[in-house]
Scaffold this motif. Structure first.
Motif, PDB file in Angstrom:
ATOM      1  N   ASN A 174     -11.673  13.335   3.459  1.00 33.63           N
ATOM      2  CA  ASN A 174     -11.037  12.204   4.075  1.00 33.63           C
ATOM      3  C   ASN A 174     -11.471  11.357   2.777  1.00 33.63           C
ATOM      4  O   ASN A 174     -12.048  11.421   1.946  1.00 33.63           O
ATOM      5  N   SER A 228     -15.817  16.805  13.888  1.00 34.40           N
ATOM      6  CA  SER A 228     -15.721  15.326  13.825  1.00 34.40           C
ATOM      7  C   SER A 228     -16.400  14.589  12.739  1.00 34.40           C
ATOM      8  O   SER A 228     -17.595  14.830  12.587  1.00 34.40           O
ATOM      9  N   SER A 229     -15.958  13.778  11.658  1.00 38.76           N
ATOM     10  CA  SER A 229     -16.672  13.316  10.641  1.00 38.76           C
ATOM     11  C   SER A 229     -17.657  12.302  11.280  1.00 38.76           C
ATOM     12  O   SER A 229     -17.243  11.692  12.171  1.00 38.76           O
ATOM     13  N   HIS A 260      -6.056  12.705  11.353  1.00 38.16           N
ATOM     14  CA  HIS A 260      -6.734  11.693  10.291  1.00 38.16           C
ATOM     15  C   HIS A 260      -5.748  10.911   9.568  1.00 38.16           C
ATOM     16  O   HIS A 260      -4.961  11.605   8.747  1.00 38.16           O
ATOM     17  N   GLU A 286     -10.041  17.837  12.202  1.00 34.00           N
ATOM     18  CA  GLU A 286      -9.979  16.466  12.503  1.00 34.00           C
ATOM     19  C   GLU A 286      -8.841  16.162  11.596  1.00 34.00           C
ATOM     20  O   GLU A 286      -7.963  15.029  11.682  1.00 34.00           O
ATOM     21  N   ASN A 287      -8.710  16.787  10.192  1.00 34.12           N
ATOM     22  CA  ASN A 287      -7.592  16.183   9.489  1.00 34.12           C
ATOM     23  C   ASN A 287      -6.140  16.328   9.806  1.00 34.12           C
ATOM     24  O   ASN A 287      -5.153  15.979   9.160  1.00 34.12           O
TER      25      ASN A 287
END
Ligand code: GLC
Length: 728
Positions: free
Chosen positions: A467, A434-435, A394, A390-391
């Motif tokens: 994050n 995914s956070s 992000h 995800e980063n």
């Protein structure tokens, strides 16, 4: 003839009016006069009410000037990574201006990781230009609190675990900012080294650890950087809030260090009129708020340094001379900044600033592992690149608390990678995790999709880390654990089972546990890199830039290896709001090296795509006096095929010392750029005075005579050569 006469007359008239105007011009408005004269003149014209009005907020981020005299207001703005968008007069949230989208600069951990004071000056100058352009009197940064625990939510805003490194980076940063006629405001003074109970925790630490570890960067900012403002911190020290702390503000800062600038409170850090008046605070900001969310419904006249102060003065409870000292400092700040007619104009959101961001990011990224030269990625061996995580997409300029920004641009990693690799390679992206959805059925499908993509790729780039969500790298709350969140460890393990060429890129401002460290081929520590993040990551992964960053803080294997986590809750996060820094001076590598605990990755560590050879270090003399400077010389060779930069470090250890000392302490470093097969003779300087320890028996510094070992090293764990000297 007539024309000449009329010209002469007009010249005469202009001269007369100018002179008379000059004579009529009060000194404080005369920019040709020295600042101190202007301060005294302005002060002599002000009423008590006007002086008190200078000492507290009039809005969320401003305090009064003296409108009657044409002395402008003081406007402050966050933060250390970029100039925050305009907010409403009384609100934290944005005022939706359309011309305040700034450049996002790297987090200060990245700047510290460059080990390059020249980068610090460029950073300060560029961010100062943006603050100047936005007509700010004061930039609320940089932060130089010490990386004592990997759980501190705001470590990303600071410069790591070593007071010498922080001192070497903060001074040029401050000079750069202030070259624009904008005040830097070094924060948070002092001992605000965690976010848990930040508003109340009462820190207890020895005088020696205070002076050797927690104050040096502030002292350097004041005595070398000549910083014009200091922000008090929220926490207490020995039972007194740091925004109204007599020992820190009056005795140490304004007394010993002779600070002539302004002490600003953190937002909501003031709790008491008597203490705020008498213990060295100059401007009270954000009272009745918590510095993040609550807006408070109190009029500014209710502030501790507002009507209560005025009343106390009128009742004769407080002295006019203390008020005059506050007013002088604030007037001095104004004459150094907004009333300095020679200050430059500044610039905002420019390509030049984007370039500064990218250059610092390029130099701050740290290569931690690179097996079989999997990096840099070259078209000969690789066709398909899987980008997982995800980063990769992000946006990291947003969140994290008061340092959050509205930027004009943010190149996320996937975008930078696509721009750089898109034409020669096939890039396939799968988010992987995914956070916030780590325990859902969706997490399994995200993971399975990522594994499927990874299976068929020639190399897997896992872009993960932290994050700026709460309980990660975020103001106001500390991390709750040392590991990666959102099931990333499990995903990385799954990826290494289907592909042996896994490169992990961590985007974070903190150390994390790496249970998969032996199963991945490469690891890159990529910080919060600002607007050009994706381009800088691509610069390094492609080999366009040879990584040269070094860790500004250690990565312990597990949390319990860390000094702050070795003495129970009283040492972190504290018990009943009281906390004792039991590891004392043994912070970071000072702890791991002295206790012989091997860190996962040590302070000062960072690999390169080339290699460097060190010759034996030689000191210029055998014996030194107290006022001498030790000069250590050695030759550094780039023995590889690629141009690169190495930061040579000099640590000092004192065998048979009369007091307990860390196994070694960083006392000098230099970043050296070398073309392949080139050699440079490098000299590192260590003033004998810098070998002193803080002697609690005399409340001062003592240089112990005797033998000192000088360790030339490429990290705190990798000594290349030694020399020993005598101090008489
Ligand atoms: C916040 C922070 C401080 C910031 C200030 C203004 O609470 O602690 O760093 O500059 O308030 O936003």
């Amino acid at each position: 003839m007539k024309r000449i006469k009329s010209t002469l007359v007009s010249i005469f008239l202009v001269a007369v009016t100018t002179i008379s105007a000059q004579q009529k011009l009060p000194i404080y408005l005369d920019a040709t006069k020295p600042i101190e004269q202007r301060v005294e003149n302005a002060l002599s014209l002000m009423t008590t009410q006007e002086k008190v009005a200078l000492c507290h907020a009039q809005s969320k981020f401003s305090s009064k000037g003296v409108a009657r005299l044409g002395i402008p207001e003081v406007w402050m703005d966050d933060g250390p990574l970029g100039i925050r968008e305009e907010v409403y007069w009384d609100q934290w949230n944005g005022a939706h201006w359309t011309n305040d989208s700034c450049t996002g600069f790297p987090a200060l951990t990245c700047l510290a990781a460059t080990f390059n004071p020249k980068m610090a000056y460029q950073f300060g100058k560029a961010i100062g230009e943006e603050a100047r352009y936005r007509n700010k009197t004061m930039l609320l940064g940089p932060g130089v609190n010490i990386y004592r625990t990997p759980l501190n939510g705001r470590n990303f805003e600071y410069m790591g675990e070593d007071p010498f490194l922080s001192s070497q980076i903060v001074v040029p940063y401050v000079e750069g900012v202030q070259s624009n006629g904008v005040a830097a405001c070094v924060k948070h003074f002092a001992l605000n080294d965690q976010e848990t109970w930040r508003g109340s925790v009462d820190v207890q630490v020895s005088d020696r650890a205070l002076h050797e570890i927690y104050l040096p960067a502030f002292k350097a900012a004041v005595t070398q950087g000549k910083v014009w403002a200091v922000m008090g911190s929220y926490n207490q020290f020995r039972g007194q809030h740091c925004c109204e702390n007599d020992l820190l503000l009056n005795k140490i800062l304004k007394g010993n260090w002779k600070f002539d600038g302004v002490v600003v409170s953190d937002w909501g850090g003031v709790h008491n009129t008597d203490e705020a008046v008498n213990n060295g605070l100059d401007i009270e900001m954000g009272t009745y708020t918590n510095g993040l969310t609550t807006n408070g419904a109190f009029p500014y006249s209710d502030y501790y340094l507002a009507d209560p102060y005025l009343k106390g003065l009128q009742d004769g409870k407080y002295s006019e001379s203390v008020l005059n000292d506050k007013a002088r400092r604030i007037l001095r700040l104004i004459f150094r900044t907004t009333m300095n007619i020679h200050r430059p104009w500044g610039s905002f959101g420019t390509a030049a600033h984007a370039e500064v961001d990218r250059k610092i990011a390029d130099q701050g990224i740290v290569l931690l592992k690179n097996e079989d030269h999997v990096l840099p990625i070259e078209p000969q061996q690789v066709k398909t690149i899987a980008v997982i995580g995800e980063n990769a997409t992000h946006r990291m300029t947003i969140g994290g608390g008061s340092s959050s920004l509205k930027v004009n641009q943010e190149i996320v990693p996937l975008e930078g990678l696509t721009t750089r690799f898109g034409k020669d390679f096939t890039l396939v992206h799968s988010i992987g995790y995914s956070s916030g959805k780590e325990n859902s059925a969706e997490a399994d499908s995200l993971r399975n999709a990522a594994i499927a993509v990874a299976k068929n790729a020639d190399v897997v780039l896992f872009i993960g880390g932290l994050n700026k969500d709460p309980h990660q790298d975020c103001e106001g709350v500390d991390r709750l654990s040392y590991g990666l969140p959102y099931g990333q460890d499990q995903l990385i393990d799954s990826l290494t089972k289907v592909n042996k060429h896994v490169v992990v890129v961590l985007i974070s401002g903190n150390a994390v546990a790496m249970p998969w460290v032996n199963n991945v081929q490469a690891i890159v520590q990529a910080w919060y890199l600002g607007s050009q993040a994706g381009n800088a990551i691509a610069d390094v992964l492609s080999g366009d830039v040879n990584p040269s960053g070094k860790l500004p803080f250690s990565f312990p294997v597990k949390l319990s290896d860390c000094g702050a986590h070795s003495f129970g809750a009283i040492a972190y996060p504290g018990v009943d709001q009281k906390e004792i820094y039991k590891e004392d001076i043994l912070v970071g590598y000072r702890w791991y090296d002295t206790k012989h605990i091997r860190p996962l990755f040590p302070f000062g560590f960072g690999l390169s795509y080339t290699s460097f050879d060190y010759s034996k270090p030689v000191a210029n003399r055998k014996v030194y006096g107290m006022n001498d400077t030790i000069r250590v010389t050695f030759r550094l060779t780039n023995s590889g095929k690629m141009a690169g930069a190495e930061t040579a470090q000099l640590y000092v250890s004192k065998p048979k010392s009369a007091v307990e000392r860390p196994e070694k302490e960083l006392k000098a470093f230099q970043k050296v750029f070398l073309q392949p097969s080139k050699t440079e003779t490098v000299t590192l300087l260590v003033p004998v005075k810098s070998l002193a320890y803080y002697d609690e028996t005399k409340s001062g510094w003592t240089v112990e005579p005797g033998t000192y070992n000088l360790l030339l090293a490429s990290s705190s764990q990798d000594t290349k050569g030694e020399a020993s000297v005598e101090v008489k």
